[in-house]
Design a protein around this motif. Structure first.
Motif, PDB file in Angstrom:
ATOM      1  N   ARG A  52      -7.140  -1.589  -7.551  1.00  0.00           N
ATOM      2  CA  ARG A  52      -7.920  -0.634  -6.746  1.00  0.00           C
ATOM      3  C   ARG A  52      -7.614   0.809  -7.160  1.00  0.00           C
ATOM      4  O   ARG A  52      -8.519   1.640  -7.290  1.00  0.00           O
ATOM      5  CB  ARG A  52      -7.638  -0.837  -5.254  1.00  0.00           C
ATOM      6  CG  ARG A  52      -8.225  -2.113  -4.679  1.00  0.00           C
ATOM      7  CD  ARG A  52      -8.082  -2.143  -3.161  1.00  0.00           C
ATOM      8  NE  ARG A  52      -8.515  -3.438  -2.649  1.00  0.00           N
ATOM      9  CZ  ARG A  52      -7.699  -4.446  -2.371  1.00  0.00           C
ATOM     10  NH1 ARG A  52      -6.393  -4.291  -2.545  1.00  0.00           N
ATOM     11  NH2 ARG A  52      -8.166  -5.593  -1.921  1.00  0.00           N
ATOM     12  N   HIS A  53      -6.341   1.110  -7.346  1.00  0.00           N
ATOM     13  CA  HIS A  53      -5.957   2.463  -7.765  1.00  0.00           C
ATOM     14  C   HIS A  53      -6.534   2.789  -9.138  1.00  0.00           C
ATOM     15  O   HIS A  53      -7.020   3.908  -9.369  1.00  0.00           O
ATOM     16  CB  HIS A  53      -4.434   2.590  -7.793  1.00  0.00           C
ATOM     17  CG  HIS A  53      -3.821   2.858  -6.464  1.00  0.00           C
ATOM     18  ND1 HIS A  53      -3.428   4.116  -6.060  1.00  0.00           N
ATOM     19  CD2 HIS A  53      -3.531   2.041  -5.422  1.00  0.00           C
ATOM     20  CE1 HIS A  53      -2.932   4.068  -4.839  1.00  0.00           C
ATOM     21  NE2 HIS A  53      -2.969   2.808  -4.424  1.00  0.00           N
ATOM     22  N   GLU A  72      -3.890  -4.343  -5.410  1.00  0.00           N
ATOM     23  CA  GLU A  72      -3.661  -2.937  -5.044  1.00  0.00           C
ATOM     24  C   GLU A  72      -3.610  -2.069  -6.297  1.00  0.00           C
ATOM     25  O   GLU A  72      -4.178  -0.964  -6.324  1.00  0.00           O
ATOM     26  CB  GLU A  72      -2.371  -2.795  -4.242  1.00  0.00           C
ATOM     27  CG  GLU A  72      -2.138  -1.415  -3.678  1.00  0.00           C
ATOM     28  CD  GLU A  72      -3.138  -1.010  -2.612  1.00  0.00           C
ATOM     29  OE1 GLU A  72      -3.276   0.205  -2.365  1.00  0.00           O
ATOM     30  OE2 GLU A  72      -3.791  -1.905  -2.014  1.00  0.00           O
ATOM     31  N   ALA A  73      -2.940  -2.547  -7.327  1.00  0.00           N
ATOM     32  CA  ALA A  73      -2.909  -1.813  -8.592  1.00  0.00           C
ATOM     33  C   ALA A  73      -4.316  -1.633  -9.142  1.00  0.00           C
ATOM     34  O   ALA A  73      -4.697  -0.537  -9.587  1.00  0.00           O
ATOM     35  CB  ALA A  73      -2.044  -2.562  -9.603  1.00  0.00           C
ATOM     36  N   LEU A 132       0.891   7.476 -11.795  1.00  0.00           N
ATOM     37  CA  LEU A 132       0.083   6.273 -11.611  1.00  0.00           C
ATOM     38  C   LEU A 132       0.445   5.214 -12.646  1.00  0.00           C
ATOM     39  O   LEU A 132       0.332   5.465 -13.858  1.00  0.00           O
ATOM     40  CB  LEU A 132      -1.410   6.604 -11.730  1.00  0.00           C
ATOM     41  CG  LEU A 132      -2.370   5.411 -11.613  1.00  0.00           C
ATOM     42  CD1 LEU A 132      -2.323   4.832 -10.200  1.00  0.00           C
ATOM     43  CD2 LEU A 132      -3.798   5.835 -11.969  1.00  0.00           C
ATOM     44  N   ALA A 168     -10.444   3.104  -8.972  1.00  0.00           N
ATOM     45  CA  ALA A 168     -10.871   4.304  -8.244  1.00  0.00           C
ATOM     46  C   ALA A 168     -10.783   5.554  -9.102  1.00  0.00           C
ATOM     47  O   ALA A 168     -11.524   6.529  -8.870  1.00  0.00           O
ATOM     48  CB  ALA A 168     -10.020   4.478  -6.989  1.00  0.00           C
ATOM     49  N   THR A 169      -9.919   5.549 -10.094  1.00  0.00           N
ATOM     50  CA  THR A 169      -9.750   6.706 -10.968  1.00  0.00           C
ATOM     51  C   THR A 169     -10.308   6.465 -12.373  1.00  0.00           C
ATOM     52  O   THR A 169     -10.077   7.265 -13.279  1.00  0.00           O
ATOM     53  CB  THR A 169      -8.254   7.068 -11.077  1.00  0.00           C
ATOM     54  OG1 THR A 169      -7.510   5.918 -11.525  1.00  0.00           O
ATOM     55  CG2 THR A 169      -7.704   7.509  -9.738  1.00  0.00           C
ATOM     56  N   PHE A 205       2.563   1.814  -3.442  1.00  0.00           N
ATOM     57  CA  PHE A 205       1.655   2.328  -4.467  1.00  0.00           C
ATOM     58  C   PHE A 205       1.308   3.791  -4.226  1.00  0.00           C
ATOM     59  O   PHE A 205       1.204   4.575  -5.176  1.00  0.00           O
ATOM     60  CB  PHE A 205       0.391   1.484  -4.556  1.00  0.00           C
ATOM     61  CG  PHE A 205       0.470   0.406  -5.597  1.00  0.00           C
ATOM     62  CD1 PHE A 205       0.140   0.670  -6.909  1.00  0.00           C
ATOM     63  CD2 PHE A 205       0.921  -0.863  -5.267  1.00  0.00           C
ATOM     64  CE1 PHE A 205       0.229  -0.304  -7.888  1.00  0.00           C
ATOM     65  CE2 PHE A 205       1.020  -1.848  -6.234  1.00  0.00           C
ATOM     66  CZ  PHE A 205       0.667  -1.575  -7.550  1.00  0.00           C
ATOM     67  N   ASP A 206       1.133   4.168  -2.978  1.00  0.00           N
ATOM     68  CA  ASP A 206       0.859   5.573  -2.674  1.00  0.00           C
ATOM     69  C   ASP A 206       2.027   6.451  -3.114  1.00  0.00           C
ATOM     70  O   ASP A 206       1.827   7.546  -3.668  1.00  0.00           O
ATOM     71  CB  ASP A 206       0.598   5.751  -1.178  1.00  0.00           C
ATOM     72  CG  ASP A 206      -0.749   5.170  -0.744  1.00  0.00           C
ATOM     73  OD1 ASP A 206      -1.603   4.930  -1.613  1.00  0.00           O
ATOM     74  OD2 ASP A 206      -0.924   4.946   0.474  1.00  0.00           O
ATOM     75  N   THR A 234       0.829  -1.211   0.000  1.00  0.00           N
ATOM     76  CA  THR A 234       0.000   0.000   0.000  1.00  0.00           C
ATOM     77  C   THR A 234       0.859   1.256   0.000  1.00  0.00           C
ATOM     78  O   THR A 234       0.614   2.199  -0.766  1.00  0.00           O
ATOM     79  CB  THR A 234      -0.929  -0.001   1.226  1.00  0.00           C
ATOM     80  OG1 THR A 234      -1.764  -1.160   1.186  1.00  0.00           O
ATOM     81  CG2 THR A 234      -1.807   1.245   1.239  1.00  0.00           C
ATOM     82  N   THR A 294      -0.109   2.347 -15.099  1.00  0.00           N
ATOM     83  CA  THR A 294      -1.211   1.671 -15.779  1.00  0.00           C
ATOM     84  C   THR A 294      -0.773   0.313 -16.321  1.00  0.00           C
ATOM     85  O   THR A 294      -1.590  -0.445 -16.838  1.00  0.00           O
ATOM     86  CB  THR A 294      -1.746   2.529 -16.933  1.00  0.00           C
ATOM     87  OG1 THR A 294      -0.681   2.814 -17.853  1.00  0.00           O
ATOM     88  CG2 THR A 294      -2.330   3.836 -16.412  1.00  0.00           C
ATOM     89  N   ALA A 304       2.163   6.535  -7.010  1.00  0.00           N
ATOM     90  CA  ALA A 304       1.063   7.339  -7.561  1.00  0.00           C
ATOM     91  C   ALA A 304       1.365   8.827  -7.481  1.00  0.00           C
ATOM     92  O   ALA A 304       0.918   9.612  -8.325  1.00  0.00           O
ATOM     93  CB  ALA A 304      -0.234   7.011  -6.840  1.00  0.00           C
TER      94      ALA A 304
END
Length: 256
Positions: free
Chosen positions: A131-132, A128-129, A87, A135-136, A79-80, A76, A89, A83
């Motif tokens: 989710r990011h 986790e990827a 981010l 979410a966007t 990834f934060d 987590t 892809t 990002a």
């Protein structure tokens, strides 16, 4: 149509785990050369700096991040941090390990280390990827590095074989559930690939016995992964998800 542009990764960011050496480093160098900004991750961030420097010398952009794929908090946090830079892809799940012992000599600790790294780690990073990206509302692309041992069996590496079979099934179930979010998930299944770590073994008598079972009588070089990896990482594979691509010089079809 410019066929070459299909495989370009310009204006995209890719994350590669286990990128300090071997297949992971090669993936990072390749995707950078195809135009992607590259986030490279490993438990030992100091070991990544030379890769960052090599990519920069070739005109690419790369940044190193600390990551323990077996630890949810580490994933987590990583990834934060990524990002905030860019981010990703494209995610190449490459971190992995093996412990060579006969089945009855494998310990619970061996099992946990291999399964946690190869299977749990792949799951943690991929989800986790996703989710990011979800979410966007960002389309994305996950490439899991499995192995031909996800579809066949040899002795002496039971947890590894089991973990890679799990990665194959993880790839398919993620592809099924994430398609609605425009996230594709595919797997690359390398056979025996010559690296600095295994070159001596593959050239030994034991290695030559393995070679005799491969129909084309050749081991793979890292460069043999280029085409299949670029296919899966790029828009050239827009209609592909849940696929597994073996790069093994025909080893799987030999049945040996």
């Amino acid at each position: 149509m410019d066929i070459g542009q299909l495989f370009r990764l310009d204006n995209k960011t890719a994350l590669i785990t286990g990128a300090s050496s071997g297949i992971g480093k090669h993936c990072a160098m390749l995707l950078s050369q195809a135009g992607a900004k590259v986030a490279i991750a490993s438990r030992r961030i100091d070991q990544l700096q030379s890769v960052v420097d090599e990519i920069a010398q070739l005109g690419g952009q790369a940044k190193a991040f600390e990551l323990d794929v077996t630890n949810k908090k580490s994933v987590t946090k990583c990834f934060d941090e990524i990002a905030q830079w860019s981010l990703p892809t494209i995610v190449v799940n490459n971190a992995g390990m093996s412990i060579n012992r006969k089945l009855l000599d494998q310990t619970e600790e061996d099992w946990d280390r291999v399964i946690d790294t190869n299977l749990k780690g792949c799951w943690l990073v991929a989800t986790e990827a996703a989710r990011h990206l979800a979410a966007t509302n960002t389309p994305g692309n996950i490439v899991n590095i499995a192995s031909i041992l996800g579809e066949r069996v040899i002795g002496g590496v039971a947890p590894y074989v089991i973990s890679k079979a799990g990665v194959v099934q993880l790839t398919k179930v993620m592809a099924l559930e994430l398609a609605r979010h425009q996230i594709r998930v595919n797997a690359l299944l390398p056979g025996y690939v010559i690296t600095d770590l295994n070159r001596e073994f593959l050239l030994s008598e034991a290695g030559q016995k393995i070679l005799s079972r491969i129909p084309s009588r050749r081991f793979n070089n890292l460069e043999d992964l280029n085409g299949p990896l670029l296919l899966l990482a790029s828009d050239a594979s827009t209609a592909m998800t849940g696929a597994t691509i073996a790069v093994d010089s025909g080893h799987l079809i030999s049945g040996l």
